[in-house]
Design a protein around this motif. Structure first.
Motif, PDB file in Angstrom:
ATOM      1  N   VAL A 149       0.824  -1.211   0.000  1.00 18.20           N
ATOM      2  CA  VAL A 149       0.000   0.000   0.000  1.00 18.20           C
ATOM      3  C   VAL A 149       0.862   1.266   0.000  1.00 18.20           C
ATOM      4  O   VAL A 149       0.605   2.211  -0.766  1.00 18.20           O
ATOM      5  CB  VAL A 149      -0.950  -0.001   1.216  1.00 18.20           C
ATOM      6  N   ASP A 150       1.897   1.321   0.835  1.00 18.87           N
ATOM      7  CA  ASP A 150       2.714   2.545   0.910  1.00 18.87           C
ATOM      8  C   ASP A 150       3.361   2.857  -0.439  1.00 18.87           C
ATOM      9  O   ASP A 150       3.448   4.020  -0.841  1.00 18.87           O
ATOM     10  CB  ASP A 150       3.793   2.410   1.991  1.00 18.87           C
ATOM     11  N   ASN A 199      -4.746 -10.050   6.125  1.00 18.56           N
ATOM     12  CA  ASN A 199      -3.289  -9.805   6.143  1.00 18.56           C
ATOM     13  C   ASN A 199      -2.528 -11.097   6.450  1.00 18.56           C
ATOM     14  O   ASN A 199      -2.816 -11.760   7.445  1.00 18.56           O
ATOM     15  CB  ASN A 199      -2.946  -8.791   7.240  1.00 18.56           C
ATOM     16  N   GLU A 249       9.267  -4.873   4.120  1.00 19.20           N
ATOM     17  CA  GLU A 249       8.498  -3.616   4.099  1.00 19.20           C
ATOM     18  C   GLU A 249       7.169  -3.771   4.848  1.00 19.20           C
ATOM     19  O   GLU A 249       6.553  -2.785   5.222  1.00 19.20           O
ATOM     20  CB  GLU A 249       8.214  -3.194   2.657  1.00 19.20           C
ATOM     21  N   LYS A 250       6.709  -5.025   5.043  1.00 19.33           N
ATOM     22  CA  LYS A 250       5.404  -5.265   5.665  1.00 19.33           C
ATOM     23  C   LYS A 250       5.533  -5.263   7.192  1.00 19.33           C
ATOM     24  O   LYS A 250       6.614  -5.514   7.741  1.00 19.33           O
ATOM     25  CB  LYS A 250       4.819  -6.595   5.175  1.00 19.33           C
ATOM     26  N   LEU A 251       4.415  -4.996   7.878  1.00 17.74           N
ATOM     27  CA  LEU A 251       4.463  -4.679   9.314  1.00 17.74           C
ATOM     28  C   LEU A 251       5.243  -5.686  10.158  1.00 17.74           C
ATOM     29  O   LEU A 251       6.164  -5.305  10.895  1.00 17.74           O
ATOM     30  CB  LEU A 251       3.033  -4.552   9.867  1.00 17.74           C
ATOM     31  N   LEU A 274       9.037  -6.149   9.353  1.00 14.85           N
ATOM     32  CA  LEU A 274       9.705  -4.869   9.603  1.00 14.85           C
ATOM     33  C   LEU A 274       9.937  -4.677  11.108  1.00 14.85           C
ATOM     34  O   LEU A 274      11.028  -4.275  11.547  1.00 14.85           O
ATOM     35  CB  LEU A 274       8.863  -3.730   9.030  1.00 14.85           C
ATOM     36  N   MET A 275       8.939  -5.038  11.908  1.00 12.74           N
ATOM     37  CA  MET A 275       9.063  -4.860  13.362  1.00 12.74           C
ATOM     38  C   MET A 275      10.115  -5.813  13.932  1.00 12.74           C
ATOM     39  O   MET A 275      10.977  -5.400  14.720  1.00 12.74           O
ATOM     40  CB  MET A 275       7.705  -5.081  14.039  1.00 12.74           C
ATOM     41  N   PRO A 334       8.120   2.007  13.889  1.00 13.34           N
ATOM     42  CA  PRO A 334       7.197   3.082  13.489  1.00 13.34           C
ATOM     43  C   PRO A 334       5.743   2.626  13.448  1.00 13.34           C
ATOM     44  O   PRO A 334       5.383   1.725  12.693  1.00 13.34           O
ATOM     45  CB  PRO A 334       7.685   3.447  12.075  1.00 13.34           C
ATOM     46  N   ILE A 335       4.922   3.253  14.288  1.00 14.50           N
ATOM     47  CA  ILE A 335       3.472   2.964  14.293  1.00 14.50           C
ATOM     48  C   ILE A 335       2.776   4.142  13.634  1.00 14.50           C
ATOM     49  O   ILE A 335       2.907   5.278  14.097  1.00 14.50           O
ATOM     50  CB  ILE A 335       2.941   2.846  15.740  1.00 14.50           C
ATOM     51  N   TYR A 336       2.023   3.861  12.568  1.00  9.65           N
ATOM     52  CA  TYR A 336       1.346   4.945  11.849  1.00  9.65           C
ATOM     53  C   TYR A 336       0.173   5.483  12.681  1.00  9.65           C
ATOM     54  O   TYR A 336      -0.656   4.698  13.179  1.00  9.65           O
ATOM     55  CB  TYR A 336       0.786   4.449  10.519  1.00  9.65           C
ATOM     56  N   ARG A 366      -6.482  -4.950  12.039  1.00  9.69           N
ATOM     57  CA  ARG A 366      -6.286  -5.867  10.918  1.00  9.69           C
ATOM     58  C   ARG A 366      -6.574  -7.289  11.387  1.00  9.69           C
ATOM     59  O   ARG A 366      -6.426  -7.608  12.560  1.00  9.69           O
ATOM     60  CB  ARG A 366      -4.830  -5.808  10.397  1.00  9.69           C
ATOM     61  N   TRP A 422      -5.394 -11.233  10.893  1.00  7.36           N
ATOM     62  CA  TRP A 422      -4.134 -11.860  10.501  1.00  7.36           C
ATOM     63  C   TRP A 422      -4.304 -13.353  10.246  1.00  7.36           C
ATOM     64  O   TRP A 422      -4.980 -14.045  11.005  1.00  7.36           O
ATOM     65  CB  TRP A 422      -3.070 -11.627  11.587  1.00  7.36           C
ATOM     66  N   ARG A 445      -0.381   7.046   7.482  1.00 14.15           N
ATOM     67  CA  ARG A 445      -0.489   6.767   6.044  1.00 14.15           C
ATOM     68  C   ARG A 445      -1.716   7.526   5.519  1.00 14.15           C
ATOM     69  O   ARG A 445      -2.790   7.427   6.135  1.00 14.15           O
ATOM     70  CB  ARG A 445      -0.680   5.258   5.907  1.00 14.15           C
ATOM     71  N   TYR A 479     -10.216  -3.760   8.915  1.00 14.64           N
ATOM     72  CA  TYR A 479     -10.690  -4.825   8.021  1.00 14.64           C
ATOM     73  C   TYR A 479     -11.125  -5.994   8.878  1.00 14.64           C
ATOM     74  O   TYR A 479     -10.489  -6.316   9.892  1.00 14.64           O
ATOM     75  CB  TYR A 479      -9.576  -5.350   7.097  1.00 14.64           C
ATOM     76  N   TYR A 536      10.347   6.512   5.713  1.00 13.98           N
ATOM     77  CA  TYR A 536      10.370   6.770   7.150  1.00 13.98           C
ATOM     78  C   TYR A 536      11.218   7.979   7.536  1.00 13.98           C
ATOM     79  O   TYR A 536      11.034   8.524   8.620  1.00 13.98           O
ATOM     80  CB  TYR A 536      10.853   5.518   7.905  1.00 13.98           C
TER      81      TYR A 536
HETATM   82  P1  TYD Z   1       1.039  -3.605   6.019  1.00 13.13           P
HETATM   83  O1  TYD Z   1       1.883  -4.737   6.505  1.00 13.13           O
HETATM   84  O2  TYD Z   1       1.667  -2.590   5.133  1.00 13.13           O
HETATM   85  O3  TYD Z   1      -0.260  -4.243   5.377  1.00 13.13           O
HETATM   86  P2  TYD Z   1      -1.623  -3.528   4.823  1.00 13.13           P
HETATM   87  O4  TYD Z   1      -1.372  -2.098   4.592  1.00 13.13           O
HETATM   88  O5  TYD Z   1      -1.840  -4.288   3.565  1.00 13.13           O
HETATM   89  O6  TYD Z   1      -2.669  -3.798   5.869  1.00 13.13           O
HETATM   90  O7  TYD Z   1       0.488  -2.822   7.275  1.00 13.13           O
HETATM   91  C1  TYD Z   1      -0.331  -3.440   8.247  1.00 13.13           C
HETATM   92  C2  TYD Z   1      -0.835  -2.352   9.172  1.00 13.13           C
HETATM   93  O8  TYD Z   1       0.290  -1.820   9.896  1.00 13.13           O
HETATM   94  C3  TYD Z   1      -1.439  -1.171   8.436  1.00 13.13           C
HETATM   95  O9  TYD Z   1      -2.543  -0.690   9.198  1.00 13.13           O
HETATM   96  C4  TYD Z   1      -0.340  -0.128   8.413  1.00 13.13           C
HETATM   97  C5  TYD Z   1       0.430  -0.408   9.684  1.00 13.13           C
HETATM   98  N1  TYD Z   1       1.884  -0.137   9.620  1.00 13.13           N
HETATM   99  C6  TYD Z   1       2.482   0.661  10.609  1.00 13.13           C
HETATM  100  O10 TYD Z   1       1.821   1.150  11.540  1.00 13.13           O
HETATM  101  N2  TYD Z   1       3.827   0.880  10.533  1.00 13.13           N
HETATM  102  C7  TYD Z   1       4.599   0.378   9.523  1.00 13.13           C
HETATM  103  O11 TYD Z   1       5.833   0.656   9.488  1.00 13.13           O
HETATM  104  C8  TYD Z   1       3.977  -0.447   8.536  1.00 13.13           C
HETATM  105  C9  TYD Z   1       4.771  -1.059   7.419  1.00 13.13           C
HETATM  106  C10 TYD Z   1       2.605  -0.682   8.628  1.00 13.13           C
END
Ligand code: TYD
Ligand code: NAD
Length: 383
Positions: free
Chosen positions: A113-114, A213, A222-224, A227-228, A239-241, A248, A250, A316, A323, A376
């Motif tokens: 998505v990003d 997810n 790159e996915k949550l 990455l964590m 990083p928490i958006y 989500r 899972w 974001r 979802y 980031y």
């Molecule tokens: P992601 O793994 O990118 O999957 P999707 O966007 O397809 O759901 O992200 C999962 C969730 O985590 C999404 O709500 C965005 C959030 N996120 C963060 O908070 N920080 C991050 O660095 C990333 C990559 C995602």
């Protein structure tokens, strides 16, 4: 000889002959490669002359990696990797004919998505034009073969096409309206509509799946979740958006792929199916669980406890809040259920990242550094 079929969780509908010669697009990606490995583990493709085979078609973008397939790509095994683009009609026609393909299992996509926010054009090209190219080639091939009833076009889509749910709204069913919010989700929705049109107009035996997810081994960092884990091991911030209260659902990638195999055999042509688990949680709660899992490993970490690394950053744009999938159709009509609990799946996934450090370390150089800096670098704190 028909390849053995797992019957553990699938009993409700009559089986159709299983398509055995598969074209797996995006099979060098995270989920596609897990699907190919599962086909091998379940004996659906084997070295027998009359058994099935998998032809992987993958453009090897930044997200494709041959190493995900090393266990299934040796000379004695019936899986081949063809490096090429799903938008290349002549190549797709050639592969369908040459390998007498009975089903396309379509994973190939731009999937993050990003990236779709910073550069949407490749999403339209691969996800919409690429899916159209495959559909049209498969229709011609299916016609030329006499329209066999067991041929399938299995289109792997996402829960994101349904858009964002209110906190107390019921989970989305296959009849819920589409409301995609990101360029990624819109491109997947566009491809879903094309698949539906090919089923309704030409009678092509299609299936569409909407999965939650995924997480598990070999997921690009790159996915949550990866990455964590990786940032904890490197002592980088987590990083928490926004406020981290987005929710989500899972699913372990092996459960997703097991459901796809069940649907290839038991899914009703022309139908769509949600694939999920009910394991729904907020991003912040999930990251806290990941931190605690890491802390309990008893390994030296640059910074511990890991929760200290959590940092709220700018959200974001257009970020979907929630979802959630209603999977009654899959669970009750097909009798399929997920087998891997979130607790076990996350533990196993962390173990995998700890024991496969060389796999993810090689991805952290070059392109990924540039991507990370762009994503980031300018979003280091919440507004
Ligand atoms: P992601 O793994 O990118 O999957 P999707 O966007 O397809 O759901 O992200 C999962 C969730 O985590 C999404 O709500 C965005 C959030 N996120 C963060 O908070 N920080 C991050 O660095 C990333 C990559 C995602
Ligand atoms: P991924 O990004 O890991 O893999 C995509 C693969 O497609 C890569 O190997 C890439 O090289 C290949 N590819 C990209 N463009 C191509 C092209 N033009 N021609 C041929 N190959 C191309 O993605 P993933 O996470 O494995 O997702 C696979 C599918 O599942 C996607 O269609 C995605 O929309 C869907 N999906 C993913 C999730 C998830 O959580 N990851 C959830 C639901 C649905």
């Amino acid at each position: 000889m028909t390849p053995p079929v797992s019957t553990s969780s699938v009993q409700k509908r009559a089986r159709s002959p299983l398509p055995r010669r598969l074209l797996v697009t995006g099979g060098a990606g995270f989920i596609g490669s897990a699907f190919v490995r599962l086909c091998h583990r379940q004996g659906r493709v084997s070295g027998d002359a009359d058994s099935g085979h998998c032809i992987v078609l993958d453009a090897m973008t930044y997200a494709g990696d041959r190493d995900r397939l090393t266990t299934v790509l040796d000379a004695s095994r019936p899986t081949q990797l063809v490096v090429g683009d799903i938008c290349d009609r002549a190549l797709v026609d050639h592969l369908l004919r040459k390998h007498e393909i009975e089903a396309i299992v379509h994973f190939a996509a731009e999937s993050h998505v990003d990236r779709s926010i910073s550069g949407p054009a490749p999403f339209i090209q691969t996800n919409v034009v690429g899916t159209f190219t495959l559909l049209d080639a498969f229709r011609q091939h299916w016609d030329a073969c006499g329209q066999p009833a067991h041929y399938r076009f299995l289109h792997v889509s996402t829960d994101e096409v349904y858009g964002s749910l209110a906190p107390d709204a019921p989970a989305t069913s296959e009849h819920s309206p589409y409301a995609p919010n990101s360029p990624y989700a819109a491109s997947k929705a566009g491809s879903d509509h094309l698949v539906r049109a090919y089923s309704r107009t030409y009678g092509l035996p299609t299936l569409i799946t909407h999965c939650a997810n995924n997480y598990g081994p070999y997921q690009y960092p790159e996915k949550l979740i990866p990455l964590m884990f990786i940032n904890m091991l490197l002592g980088r911030s987590l990083p928490i958006y926004g406020d981290g209260q987005q929710r989500r659902e899972w699913i372990h990638v092996d459960d997703h792929c097991d459901a796809l195999l069940a649907l290839l055999e038991l899914g009703e042509p022309g139908e769509s199916y949600n694939i999920g688990t009910t394991d729904e949680m907020t991003n912040l709660a999930l990251v806290e669980v990941l931190c605690d899992l890491m802390d309990r490993q008893g390994i030296p970490l640059p910074i511990a406890p890991c929760r200290q690394l959590i940092q709220f950053v700018r959200d974001r744009p257009g970020h979907d809040r929630r979802y959630s999938l209603n999977c009654t159709k899959l669970y009750h009509e097909l009798g399929w259920h997920p087998k891997i609990s979130l607790e076990t799946g996350l533990k196993d996934t962390l173990t995998w990242y700890l024991t496969h450090r060389s796999w993810w370390e090689k991805l952290l150089s070059g392109d990924y550094q540039t991507y990370y800096q762009q994503q980031y670098g300018s979003r280091t704190s919440a507004p």
